[in-house]
Scaffold this motif. Structure first.
Motif, PDB file in Angstrom:
ATOM      1  N   HIS A  85      17.539   7.354  30.574  1.00 42.71           N
ATOM      2  CA  HIS A  85      18.102   6.100  30.079  1.00 42.71           C
ATOM      3  C   HIS A  85      17.189   5.409  29.063  1.00 42.71           C
ATOM      4  N   ALA A 107      17.892  -1.762  36.175  1.00 40.22           N
ATOM      5  CA  ALA A 107      19.241  -1.640  35.606  1.00 40.22           C
ATOM      6  C   ALA A 107      19.349  -2.279  34.220  1.00 40.22           C
ATOM      7  N   PRO A 108      18.841  -3.517  34.009  1.00 40.75           N
ATOM      8  CA  PRO A 108      18.925  -4.104  32.663  1.00 40.75           C
ATOM      9  C   PRO A 108      18.193  -3.295  31.602  1.00 40.75           C
ATOM     10  N   VAL A 165      15.434  -9.720  29.042  1.00 40.14           N
ATOM     11  CA  VAL A 165      14.893  -8.487  29.624  1.00 40.14           C
ATOM     12  C   VAL A 165      13.500  -8.222  29.036  1.00 40.14           C
ATOM     13  N   CYS A 193      17.623  -0.024  31.697  1.00 42.10           N
ATOM     14  CA  CYS A 193      18.381   1.208  31.476  1.00 42.10           C
ATOM     15  C   CYS A 193      19.633   0.939  30.655  1.00 42.10           C
ATOM     16  N   GLN A 194      20.268  -0.199  30.881  1.00 40.53           N
ATOM     17  CA  GLN A 194      21.454  -0.557  30.095  1.00 40.53           C
ATOM     18  C   GLN A 194      21.081  -0.797  28.634  1.00 40.53           C
ATOM     19  N   ARG A 195      19.909  -1.413  28.412  1.00 40.92           N
ATOM     20  CA  ARG A 195      19.435  -1.653  27.052  1.00 40.92           C
ATOM     21  C   ARG A 195      18.875  -0.379  26.418  1.00 40.92           C
ATOM     22  N   ARG A 196      18.483   0.574  27.285  1.00 43.26           N
ATOM     23  CA  ARG A 196      17.901   1.859  26.885  1.00 43.26           C
ATOM     24  C   ARG A 196      16.534   1.694  26.216  1.00 43.26           C
ATOM     25  N   CYS A 239      14.378   7.183  35.362  1.00 40.06           N
ATOM     26  CA  CYS A 239      14.583   6.273  34.226  1.00 40.06           C
ATOM     27  C   CYS A 239      14.568   6.960  32.868  1.00 40.06           C
TER      28      CYS A 239
END
Length: 259
Positions: free
Chosen positions: A175, A126-127, A81, A129-132, A172
């Motif tokens: 996140h 999405a990646p 990412v 946001c998942q990693r923040r 975003c």
């Protein structure tokens, strides 16, 4: 491949994109560079002496949503990412709405500057946001602040970049992902050298890239570079329409594709 931070940059084959690539390389980042003519970036990277271990080139046209999103997915799979995704690819062509042929120029401008920008971001939202963490960077323009005669497609597309990135920023931010909008003024690149009008506060691409790098690192939500053009743009925005129209009367227009 080392684990230095990673920047994914579109439009890297010339102008601002190349200057940004050099600036990020000097800072020790890994680079994922995207352009329609990937072989030209590879040759340029060799000529510049860039560390081949830190540079990966992806060939994709941002107007082709499948191609640019596939490049993003390939980057995720091969490199991970990114820490910064810079949607820099763009075109600037004069238009005359009275000429039916220029409707296709308008379409191409929107497909490149707007849909291409969103498609560049899409695989990474999405990646990140998942990693923040991460930065999504949209390259807009001061031309997006007020419409210029003969330049309607570009002005409208860059106004859309500013509004789109503002919307994305709100989506975003919860996140931990920053959305940065950078509006360049006049930057000395192949895109501007054919302009037929004065370009106040003209800045070199390298100087712009240095200021843009610091802006992205700071996570600043919006910045005009150079700042003097931001002042000019605000003054133009504040002008009543009759005064603005009088000021721009007779101004040379951007070259059209047929010229």
């Amino acid at each position: 491949m080392n684990q230095a931070p990673l920047a994914f940059i579109t439009g890297a084959s010339s102008g601002i994109g190349q200057a940004l690539a050099l600036r990020y390389h000097r800072a020790g980042w890994r680079l994922a560079l995207v352009a329609r003519r990937g072989h030209e970036i590879e040759q340029w990277a060799r000529e510049q002496g860039l560390d081949a271990e830190r540079v990966v080139v992806f060939s994709a046209d941002v107007r082709d949503t499948e191609a640019i999103t596939a490049a993003g997915r390939d980057c995720l799979q091969r490199l991970g990412v990114p820490d910064a995704v810079i949607a820099n690819a763009g075109i600037s062509v004069g238009v005359d709405t009275a000429d039916a042929a220029d409707l296709e120029v308008i379409r191409a401008t929107y497909e490149t500057n707007n849909i291409g920008l969103a498609a560049t971001f899409q695989p990474f939202v999405a990646p990140m946001c998942q990693r923040r963490s991460g930065r999504l960077v949209g390259i807009a323009s001061v031309a997006g602040i007020r419409g210029l005669p003969g330049h309607g497609a570009y002005c409208a597309s860059k106004a859309a970049v500013i509004s789109y990135c503002e919307s994305l920023r709100g989506e975003c931010r919860p996140h931990g992902v920053a959305v940065v909008t950078i509006s360049p003024g006049y930057i000395d690149t192949p895109l501007t050298r054919g302009n037929r009008y004065g370009m106040p506060f003209l800045m070199s691409a390298d100087d712009f890239a240095d200021r843009a790098f610091r802006t992205v690192e700071a996570g600043t939500s919006y910045r005009v570079i150079p700042w003097q053009m931001g002042v000019v743009a605000k003054l133009l925005r504040a002008l009543p329409n009759p005064l603005f129209d009088r000021l721009l009367a007779g101004r040379a227009r951007k070259r059209r594709r047929s010229e």
